[in-house]
Scaffold this motif. Structure first.
Motif, PDB file in Angstrom:
ATOM      1  N   LEU A 276       0.825  -1.203   0.000  1.00 12.41           N
ATOM      2  CA  LEU A 276       0.000   0.000   0.000  1.00 12.41           C
ATOM      3  C   LEU A 276       0.864   1.260   0.000  1.00 12.41           C
ATOM      4  O   LEU A 276       0.544   2.238  -0.684  1.00 12.41           O
ATOM      5  N   SER A 277       1.978   1.236   0.724  1.00 14.04           N
ATOM      6  CA  SER A 277       2.857   2.413   0.759  1.00 14.04           C
ATOM      7  C   SER A 277       3.464   2.677  -0.610  1.00 14.04           C
ATOM      8  O   SER A 277       3.554   3.837  -1.045  1.00 14.04           O
ATOM      9  N   ARG A 278       3.889   1.631  -1.306  1.00 16.14           N
ATOM     10  CA  ARG A 278       4.463   1.830  -2.641  1.00 16.14           C
ATOM     11  C   ARG A 278       3.398   2.318  -3.625  1.00 16.14           C
ATOM     12  O   ARG A 278       3.672   3.135  -4.507  1.00 16.14           O
ATOM     13  N   SER A 279       2.175   1.811  -3.463  1.00 15.64           N
ATOM     14  CA  SER A 279       1.093   2.240  -4.349  1.00 15.64           C
ATOM     15  C   SER A 279       0.762   3.714  -4.138  1.00 15.64           C
ATOM     16  O   SER A 279       0.577   4.475  -5.106  1.00 15.64           O
ATOM     17  N   LEU A 280       0.673   4.138  -2.888  1.00 17.31           N
ATOM     18  CA  LEU A 280       0.348   5.539  -2.610  1.00 17.31           C
ATOM     19  C   LEU A 280       1.454   6.466  -3.091  1.00 17.31           C
ATOM     20  O   LEU A 280       1.195   7.583  -3.560  1.00 17.31           O
ATOM     21  N   TYR A 281       2.705   6.023  -3.011  1.00 17.24           N
ATOM     22  CA  TYR A 281       3.818   6.853  -3.461  1.00 17.24           C
ATOM     23  C   TYR A 281       3.813   6.993  -4.985  1.00 17.24           C
ATOM     24  O   TYR A 281       4.006   8.084  -5.526  1.00 17.24           O
ATOM     25  N   ARG A 282       3.585   5.881  -5.686  1.00 15.73           N
ATOM     26  CA  ARG A 282       3.628   5.920  -7.150  1.00 15.73           C
ATOM     27  C   ARG A 282       2.438   6.684  -7.722  1.00 15.73           C
ATOM     28  O   ARG A 282       2.541   7.297  -8.776  1.00 15.73           O
ATOM     29  N   SER A 283       1.290   6.624  -7.041  1.00 16.02           N
ATOM     30  CA  SER A 283       0.119   7.352  -7.533  1.00 16.02           C
ATOM     31  C   SER A 283       0.151   8.821  -7.146  1.00 16.02           C
ATOM     32  O   SER A 283      -0.676   9.606  -7.632  1.00 16.02           O
ATOM     33  N   GLY A 284       1.065   9.206  -6.269  1.00 17.23           N
ATOM     34  CA  GLY A 284       1.173  10.593  -5.863  1.00 17.23           C
ATOM     35  C   GLY A 284       0.185  11.003  -4.805  1.00 17.23           C
ATOM     36  O   GLY A 284       0.065  12.197  -4.489  1.00 17.23           O
ATOM     37  N   ALA A 285      -0.538  10.047  -4.215  1.00 20.24           N
ATOM     38  CA  ALA A 285      -1.517  10.394  -3.186  1.00 20.24           C
ATOM     39  C   ALA A 285      -0.845  10.929  -1.934  1.00 20.24           C
ATOM     40  O   ALA A 285      -1.366  11.834  -1.274  1.00 20.24           O
ATOM     41  N   VAL A 286       0.301  10.365  -1.582  1.00 26.47           N
ATOM     42  CA  VAL A 286       1.062  10.810  -0.418  1.00 26.47           C
ATOM     43  C   VAL A 286       2.508  10.983  -0.866  1.00 26.47           C
ATOM     44  O   VAL A 286       3.158  10.008  -1.274  1.00 26.47           O
ATOM     45  N   PRO A 287       3.072  12.178  -0.798  1.00 30.35           N
ATOM     46  CA  PRO A 287       4.435  12.404  -1.298  1.00 30.35           C
ATOM     47  C   PRO A 287       5.509  12.012  -0.292  1.00 30.35           C
ATOM     48  O   PRO A 287       6.397  12.797   0.027  1.00 30.35           O
ATOM     49  N   LEU A 288       5.421  10.822   0.210  1.00 34.57           N
ATOM     50  CA  LEU A 288       6.433  10.288   1.119  1.00 34.57           C
ATOM     51  C   LEU A 288       6.972   9.003   0.522  1.00 34.57           C
ATOM     52  O   LEU A 288       6.193   8.174   0.014  1.00 34.57           O
ATOM     53  N   LYS A 289       8.280   8.810   0.616  1.00 30.80           N
ATOM     54  CA  LYS A 289       8.869   7.577   0.086  1.00 30.80           C
ATOM     55  C   LYS A 289       8.430   6.376   0.934  1.00 30.80           C
ATOM     56  O   LYS A 289       8.260   6.504   2.146  1.00 30.80           O
ATOM     57  N   PRO A 290       8.289   5.240   0.292  1.00 33.90           N
ATOM     58  CA  PRO A 290       7.760   4.060   0.993  1.00 33.90           C
ATOM     59  C   PRO A 290       8.484   3.685   2.273  1.00 33.90           C
ATOM     60  O   PRO A 290       7.826   3.297   3.240  1.00 33.90           O
ATOM     61  N   PRO A 291       9.832   3.744   2.358  1.00 34.72           N
ATOM     62  CA  PRO A 291      10.459   3.374   3.637  1.00 34.72           C
ATOM     63  C   PRO A 291       9.966   4.204   4.810  1.00 34.72           C
ATOM     64  O   PRO A 291       9.855   3.696   5.929  1.00 34.72           O
ATOM     65  N   PHE A 298       0.348   2.475   9.567  1.00 34.69           N
ATOM     66  CA  PHE A 298      -0.438   1.761  10.572  1.00 34.69           C
ATOM     67  C   PHE A 298       0.011   2.239  11.950  1.00 34.69           C
ATOM     68  O   PHE A 298       1.046   1.822  12.472  1.00 34.69           O
ATOM     69  N   GLY A 299      -0.759   3.127  12.522  1.00 34.72           N
ATOM     70  CA  GLY A 299      -0.462   3.687  13.822  1.00 34.72           C
ATOM     71  C   GLY A 299      -1.368   4.860  14.074  1.00 34.72           C
ATOM     72  O   GLY A 299      -2.169   5.273  13.228  1.00 34.72           O
ATOM     73  N   ASP A 300      -1.260   5.408  15.257  1.00 39.39           N
ATOM     74  CA  ASP A 300      -2.097   6.550  15.624  1.00 39.39           C
ATOM     75  C   ASP A 300      -1.489   7.822  15.046  1.00 39.39           C
ATOM     76  O   ASP A 300      -1.058   8.732  15.762  1.00 39.39           O
ATOM     77  N   ILE A 301      -1.463   7.871  13.726  1.00 35.86           N
ATOM     78  CA  ILE A 301      -0.848   8.981  12.995  1.00 35.86           C
ATOM     79  C   ILE A 301      -1.784   9.383  11.867  1.00 35.86           C
ATOM     80  O   ILE A 301      -2.359   8.531  11.178  1.00 35.86           O
ATOM     81  N   LYS A 302      -1.937  10.686  11.668  1.00 37.13           N
ATOM     82  CA  LYS A 302      -2.747  11.190  10.570  1.00 37.13           C
ATOM     83  C   LYS A 302      -1.880  12.080   9.675  1.00 37.13           C
ATOM     84  O   LYS A 302      -0.836  12.590  10.091  1.00 37.13           O
ATOM     85  N   TYR A 303      -2.336  12.264   8.453  1.00 37.85           N
ATOM     86  CA  TYR A 303      -1.577  13.044   7.458  1.00 37.85           C
ATOM     87  C   TYR A 303      -2.372  14.286   7.091  1.00 37.85           C
ATOM     88  O   TYR A 303      -3.561  14.207   6.713  1.00 37.85           O
ATOM     89  N   ASP A 304      -1.728  15.419   7.229  1.00 31.69           N
ATOM     90  CA  ASP A 304      -2.345  16.691   6.868  1.00 31.69           C
ATOM     91  C   ASP A 304      -1.902  17.046   5.449  1.00 31.69           C
ATOM     92  O   ASP A 304      -0.756  17.451   5.220  1.00 31.69           O
ATOM     93  N   ALA A 305      -2.807  16.863   4.484  1.00 30.55           N
ATOM     94  CA  ALA A 305      -2.455  17.090   3.083  1.00 30.55           C
ATOM     95  C   ALA A 305      -2.135  18.549   2.802  1.00 30.55           C
ATOM     96  O   ALA A 305      -1.316  18.852   1.922  1.00 30.55           O
ATOM     97  N   ALA A 306      -2.751  19.460   3.541  1.00 34.34           N
ATOM     98  CA  ALA A 306      -2.527  20.885   3.275  1.00 34.34           C
ATOM     99  C   ALA A 306      -1.104  21.294   3.619  1.00 34.34           C
ATOM    100  O   ALA A 306      -0.435  21.997   2.846  1.00 34.34           O
ATOM    101  N   SER A 307      -0.636  20.840   4.783  1.00 36.20           N
ATOM    102  CA  SER A 307       0.719  21.212   5.199  1.00 36.20           C
ATOM    103  C   SER A 307       1.759  20.163   4.845  1.00 36.20           C
ATOM    104  O   SER A 307       2.958  20.439   4.919  1.00 36.20           O
ATOM    105  N   GLY A 308       1.298  18.979   4.472  1.00 40.08           N
ATOM    106  CA  GLY A 308       2.225  17.911   4.146  1.00 40.08           C
ATOM    107  C   GLY A 308       2.935  17.354   5.356  1.00 40.08           C
ATOM    108  O   GLY A 308       4.006  16.752   5.228  1.00 40.08           O
ATOM    109  N   LYS A 309       2.330  17.499   6.543  1.00 39.47           N
ATOM    110  CA  LYS A 309       2.940  17.029   7.775  1.00 39.47           C
ATOM    111  C   LYS A 309       2.236  15.771   8.284  1.00 39.47           C
ATOM    112  O   LYS A 309       1.051  15.562   8.030  1.00 39.47           O
ATOM    113  N   VAL A 310       3.010  15.003   9.021  1.00 43.92           N
ATOM    114  CA  VAL A 310       2.483  13.817   9.692  1.00 43.92           C
ATOM    115  C   VAL A 310       2.287  14.168  11.155  1.00 43.92           C
ATOM    116  O   VAL A 310       3.232  14.566  11.844  1.00 43.92           O
ATOM    117  N   LEU A 311       1.040  14.049  11.644  1.00 45.35           N
ATOM    118  CA  LEU A 311       0.684  14.475  12.994  1.00 45.35           C
ATOM    119  C   LEU A 311       0.180  13.298  13.821  1.00 45.35           C
ATOM    120  O   LEU A 311      -0.231  12.271  13.285  1.00 45.35           O
TER     121      LEU A 311
END
Length: 1146
Positions: A276-291, A298-311
């Motif tokens: 799933l991480s490689r798929s999201l990276y290649r599709s450009g949905a999340v601009p973070l490298k798979p590693p 998978f964790g208590d973490i959310k992604y803020d698309a506006a700021s591009g931060k992981v919270l």
């Protein structure tokens, strides 16, 4: 045709019943084109037996070989950080570095690790598919067929552990986890039926994430407890290279690592976090490298698309909390697809098949009428949500690992492209569209098979790394406890060590390599399912027994090699020249079909024919004589249900004998025994197993002959209880209360020697009256028995030891009678202890010889007291031995540890007593032990085994005659006389004590809804069941119930529960729990007026029952009737013309 071991994986699917094993297997089979896409998930291809299809459960393990084009994970870096755990060389000589079981690459890779085993040596630029062969075994989930699971665990190297996302870890799941760890399998966790969280429970994506996270934590907690438990852990072989840390890492389920698959086998979708991480990276949905991305997915973490931060995500902050990344990108598109297709179904007037309440996703379905022959199109309202959800997060291999010039696997980007797919496969209903879309969006088969290839070890790595204890030959008897004890210079030893080393390396290909294969079970099939031109002469209806085998080394060949067959009990003695030898035929397994092949290399699973004549349930084949059978494990499973099988026609007896033999070979958990009375007892693990075995016996093995099947045979045991005043030794010895009722009514009063027994004591007289032995029987509590076994005090045994000490008068002073002192006395007196809770003790006086008395008799007989009501003695000879008899009565007052005076010690040294003592110790004492063991096999109530009884040998009298050369034994006393006399004496002693039955209790586990609890408790109460635990399954209205129930009351439990609860209770799983005394006196009758009013009076119609529902007496009569013994209610009516009416005249 078959690849080498490095390109092979052996995997089995294990799970609780109805958690989706066979449905999951359907999806893997569909990926090879064996079945169609529309049938996958509903066909249950590996359930080939009609009974399996009818019942909807798997009953027999089925194997199939699958091909898979696996794209290896990107190459590992040469990491020099402190996290690096191990370095393994692959076959190319390159070093593969494993970092905690996770792999990382420079180009956004990391496909899930390899579990710390170092697979894959391809560089990142060469990421080409690698052809793999995966041998898949689908095992049953029902506990009645647990031996099938054991066989599949022995054959395979990795296990797919399937867990229902709603029901969670069930009792059967825990036992499967422990068993898989004992066999050292590498697990892959599949959380199945995730769609139920949306469609049935109505959870949103955040709630579903919390539920899945809790389930993974529960699974890891169970594995951690298993790893730390001394009972589950298995000691490693002392070879020094068994990496226990790698197994601990393998049994830690971490979605980030990739050994957890989130799936819905019914709809054919599944994914892992790395893909799933490689798929999201290649599709450009999340601009973070798979590693980096996979660590946050998978964790208590959310992604803020506006700021591009992981919270950090915190649950319960209202609408401002957002959703976790897994919920947003992993589950969100799936929820949108389900709700969009359900909305489309409502738009065309179809009732939703996905949502039980027809209100999933908050969609308004009012004002819609059902349209006949309605069909969902890609342009139907609601399908636009489906097309939009498909644009990101797809894990199809062509998206995750794209190949140049190949666009066949691309997902539809428009409604027109989606309609082309639906038209091509003919999908128009709600369920068919869901499967068609989700199979392409996140294909389950690729997720599972990729995880198996990445994490599952190859056969060579399994045999040499962490499965050495399971895949090892038994040591020959000449080696003793280890190889170092024997010189390896002999030819036999050199050959054995060479074979062992070949198995460890999984060698193949060279003619000098020894060929070894292990057949762990047999499968019954028909000639029509076998593809073999050489067997064309056999009719298609001919039954054949195929052995399921794993080739451990070499190449297993058909016909041209004669193999030595090593049975499971072969110990490597001097009989190697008489080993059975057999030519075989090899077949590949394709579910219910068998395809003939010329040879099978090491590391593969195959079927073997022509071993039926060996009559062995498991066998190891080898082309060398120096081999030994595979060691394996024994989990001690005992059959619970037994029936007597006999043919209706006596002429079919031989056919039945052959059929029972074939059945016992084909099903290793079936036991067939023949009794001395000519009964053929068929024993199975449960009711469903028994029904299936009887059906196979009739249909497959006995050519449909008519059989007569008895009612289920319930095993019982017999024991005794304490008298009320037995703790006062002297008072109890003088007690003159009347005998108990069972010793005065037939048929129990007809026991030989009962006239010489009273209140647990018996003076049994040998045949010919040449000797007499005084014995006593008392209850032996479980805690005291445990102390005698361990030879030390156990927790909670102090009170029971004091009670036994008082009853036996162990110790001279009351204040000094402590638990340690009583235990020491019992251990000093212990002669024998068996496995059923019984013990044979010898009094201190008897062990020293002071209680062995010589009777100088003129007529060669010991004193026999006259029976009550009989004639008194008239001749002086009848009183010979009376003084010794009275001395014995006085001696018994001393108890187990009687105090011996100086005069008594002097008496024991006389010539006559010395002769008697020599006779006792040399000729009679050993036979007394045999008599005790024989008496414990069959008690006096209904000839069932005896449990929890201690027998004390107190006094011995032997008749002697005097001559000029000294004293000699007056009459021949043989060992058989002593055995018969002691057996009879113990039975009589037990009959004069309070009688009790011991019944087996089963532990049952099931799930019930709140509506079914009332019916469940009512049924269990009626059957004398007891609820042990009941706990809610988190997030559902289901309650997991654990209870115990007597085995005699367990027959027909499942259908009654289904009927009474209207299907609100699942079918229970029953396993043996413990033995428990049935606290009912089978011979109690009401005596007082109040008791007669409450319970009724004794019937006068020839039935000597108590007039109330006495379970113990009912069971005794049932067992005696089955065994052909006289029953107390079968009284012969005399003077039938003298009849009496019980009705009063008005």
């Amino acid at each position: 045709m078959l690849p080498p071991p490095s390109s092979t994986r052996l995997v089995t699917i294990i799970a609780h019943v109805d958690h989706g094993k066979t449905t999951l297997a359907d999806n893997l089979i569909e990926s090879n084109g064996i079945i169609s896409e529309r049938l996958a998930g509903t066909l249950r291809y590996l359930d080939s037996d009609p009974e399996e299809q009818r019942r909807g459960i798997t009953m027999r393990s089925s194997a199939i070989g699958l091909r898979h084009a696996h794209v290896p994970s990107p190459s590992r870096r040469n990491m020099t950080s402190l996290n690096a755990n191990c370095r393994i060389k692959d076959k190319t000589g390159k070093n593969n570095v494993v970092n905690g079981g996770r792999e990382e690459d420079e180009n956004g890779g990391g496909g899930g690790g390899g579990g710390g085993y170092g697979y894959g040596s391809e560089s990142a630029s060469e990421r080409l598919p690698r052809d793999m062969v995966v041998h898949l075994i689908d095992s049953p989930g029902h506990v009645d067929f647990s031996m099938e699971v054991t066989s599949s665990l022995l054959l395979c190297d990795s296990a797919i552990l399937v867990v229902d996302a709603v029901e969670g870890m069930c009792a059967r799941t825990h036992s499967l986890v422990r068993e898989a760890y004992v066999y050292r399998l590498t697990p892959i966790l599949v959380i199945n039926k995730v769609d139920r969280l949306c469609s049935e429970l109505g959870l949103d994506v955040s709630e579903a994430y919390v539920r899945i996270r809790g389930l993974i934590e529960t699974a890891n907690a169970a594995c951690a407890s298993m790893l730390n438990s001394s009972s589950a852990a298995v000691e490693n072989d002392d070879h020094g290279d068994d990496d226990g840390d790698a197994m601990v890492d393998a049994w830690n389920f971490d979605p980030v690592k990739g050994n957890v698959v989130f799936a819905s086998a019914l709809h054919g979708w599944g994914f892992t976090i790395p893909t799933l991480s490689r798929s999201l990276y290649r599709s450009g949905a999340v601009p973070l490298k798979p590693p980096s991305l996979r660590k946050y997915l998978f964790g208590d973490i959310k992604y803020d698309a506006a700021s591009g931060k992981v919270l950090k995500w915190k649950r319960g902050n209202g609408g401002n909390s957002g959703v976790p990344m897994f919920a947003e990108y992993g589950l969100g598109p799936l929820w949108d697809i389900y709700e969009g297709i359900s909305q489309a179904a409502s738009s065309v007037g179809l009732k939703s098949e996905l949502y039980a309440d027809a209100a999933g996703g908050g969609i308004d379905r009012n004002n819609n009428k059902r349209t006949e022959h309605a069909k969902i199109m890609a342009t139907t309202p609601g399908m636009d949500r489906v097309v939009s959800a498909l644009q990101a997060g797809g894990t199809c291999p062509f998206i995750v690992s794209p190949r140049p010039g190949n666009t066949d696997g691309s997902l539809p980007k428009t409604a027109q492209e989606l309609q082309l797919i639906l038209t091509r496969i003919g999908a128009g209903s709600e369920s068919s569209i869901v499967s068609a879309v989700l199979r392409r969006y996140r294909p389950l088969s690729d997720a599972i098979l990729d995880a198996v290839c990445e994490f599952g070890p190859s056969p060579a790595e399994a045999a040499s790394f962490h499965r050495k204890r399971a895949l090892v030959l038994r040591l020959p008897r000449s080696l003793g406890n280890g190889i170092d004890e024997a010189a390896a210079g002999g030819g036999m030893m050199e050959g054995f060590l060479k074979i062992q080393e070949a198995i460890k390396r999984c060698d193949y290909g060279d003619d000098d390599v020894p060929t070894v294969a292990h057949v762990c079970k047999f499968i019954a099939t028909s000639r029509a399912a076998v593809t073999d031109p050489d067997l064309a002469h056999l009719p298609s209806s001919t039954n054949m027994l195929m052995g399921l085998a794993r080739v451990l080394s070499g190449n297993l060949r058909s016909e041209d090699v004669v193999y030595n067959a090593f049975g499971p009990r072969y110990d490597g003695g001097n009989d190697r020249n008489v080993l059975p030898r057999q030519r075989i035929r090899c077949y590949l397994l394709m579910g219910s079909s068998f395809i003939r092949v010329d040879s099978v290399p090491a590391g593969h699973i195959c079927a073997v024919y022509n071993l039926e004549a060996l009559q062995l349930k498991t066998v190891t084949l080898c082309d060398r004589r120096e081999c030994m059978p595979l060691r394996g494990f024994d989990f001690g499973l005992q059959p619970l249900v037994k029936v007597n099988v006999e043919p209706v026609l006596a002429s079919d007896a031989e056919t039945l004998e052959r059929g029972l033999l074939k059945l016992s070979l084909a099903d290793s958990s079936v036991e067939v025994t023949a009794t001395a009375k000519g009964e053929r007892i068929l024993a199975c693990l449960g009711e469903i197993h028994l029904e299936q075995s009887i059906l196979d016996l009739k249909r497959v093995y006995c050519d449909n002959i008519e059989l007569r099947i008895s009612d289920p045979i319930t095993p019982f045991c017999e024991t005794t209880d304490w008298f009320e005043n037995e703790d006062d030794f002297d008072f109890f010895l003088e007690d003159k209360n009347p005998p108990l009722r069972q010793s005065t009514i037939p048929p129990y009063c007809d026991e030989e020697g009962l006239a010489y027994a009273s209140r647990g004591r018996c003076r049994t007289i040998l045949s010919g009256r040449g000797a007499a032995i005084s014995i006593r029987a008392i209850p032996l509590p479980r805690t005291v028995y445990a102390c005698l076994q361990s030879k030390q005090l156990v927790n909670g045994s102090e009170d029971d030891l004091i009670t036994v000490g008082k009853a036996l008068k162990g110790g001279s002073v009351e204040k000094s009678r402590t638990a340690p002192m009583v235990l020491e006395l019992l251990l000093d007196s212990l002669m024998d202890i068996d496995g059923s809770g019984n013990a044979l003790l010898e009094s201190s006086a008897l062990s020293t010889g002071n209680a062995v008395k010589a009777v100088q008799s003129v007529n060669g007989e010991v004193y026999v007291p006259p029976k009550e009501g009989g004639k008194k003695a008239e001749t002086p000879n009848a009183l010979v031995g009376y003084e010794e008899y009275k001395a014995m009565q006085q001696y018994l007052r001393g108890g187990l540890d009687c105090i011996r005076s100086t005069s008594e010690n002097a008496t024991s040294t006389t010539e006559a007593n010395a002769t008697a003592l020599k006779k006792w110790r040399h000729d009679m004492r050993g036979s007394a032990l045999a008599g005790f063991q024989l008496a414990m096999r069959a008690g006096p109530l209904c000839e069932e085994p005896v449990r929890g009884v201690a027998v004390i040998l107190e006094y011995v009298e032997i008749a002697l005659t005097a001559s000029t050369i000294g004293h000699s034994v007056a009459r021949d006393v043989t060992g058989g006389m002593v055995v018969a006399a002691l057996r009879s004496g113990i039975r009589c002693a037990l009959l004069t004590r309070p009688a009790r039955l011991v019944e087996g209790h089963l532990r049952l586990t099931l799930h019930s809804s709140l509506a079914g609890l009332g019916s469940l408790h009512a049924v269990l109460s009626k059957r004398r069941g007891k609820v042990v635990t009941d706990a809610m399954v988190d997030g559902t209205d289901l309650i997991q119930v654990t209870a115990t129930i007597p085995q005699a009351e367990s027959f027909g439990l499942a259908p009654e529960l289904m009927k009474k609860s209207s299907g609100e209770v699942t079918a229970p799983e029953l396993v043996f729990s413990h033995w428990e005394v049935l606290d009912e006196d089978p011979f109690w009758i009401p005596t007082t007026e109040e008791e007669r009013e409450d319970y009724g009076q004794n019937l006068q119609t020839g039935d000597s029952s108590t007039g109330l529902d006495n379970n113990a007496l009912k069971y005794i009569r049932m067992v005696r009737k089955r065994k052909g013994l006289l029953v107390d209610s079968s009284k012969i009516v005399s003077a039938a013309e003298k009849q009496r009416t019980l009705s009063r005249k008005k």
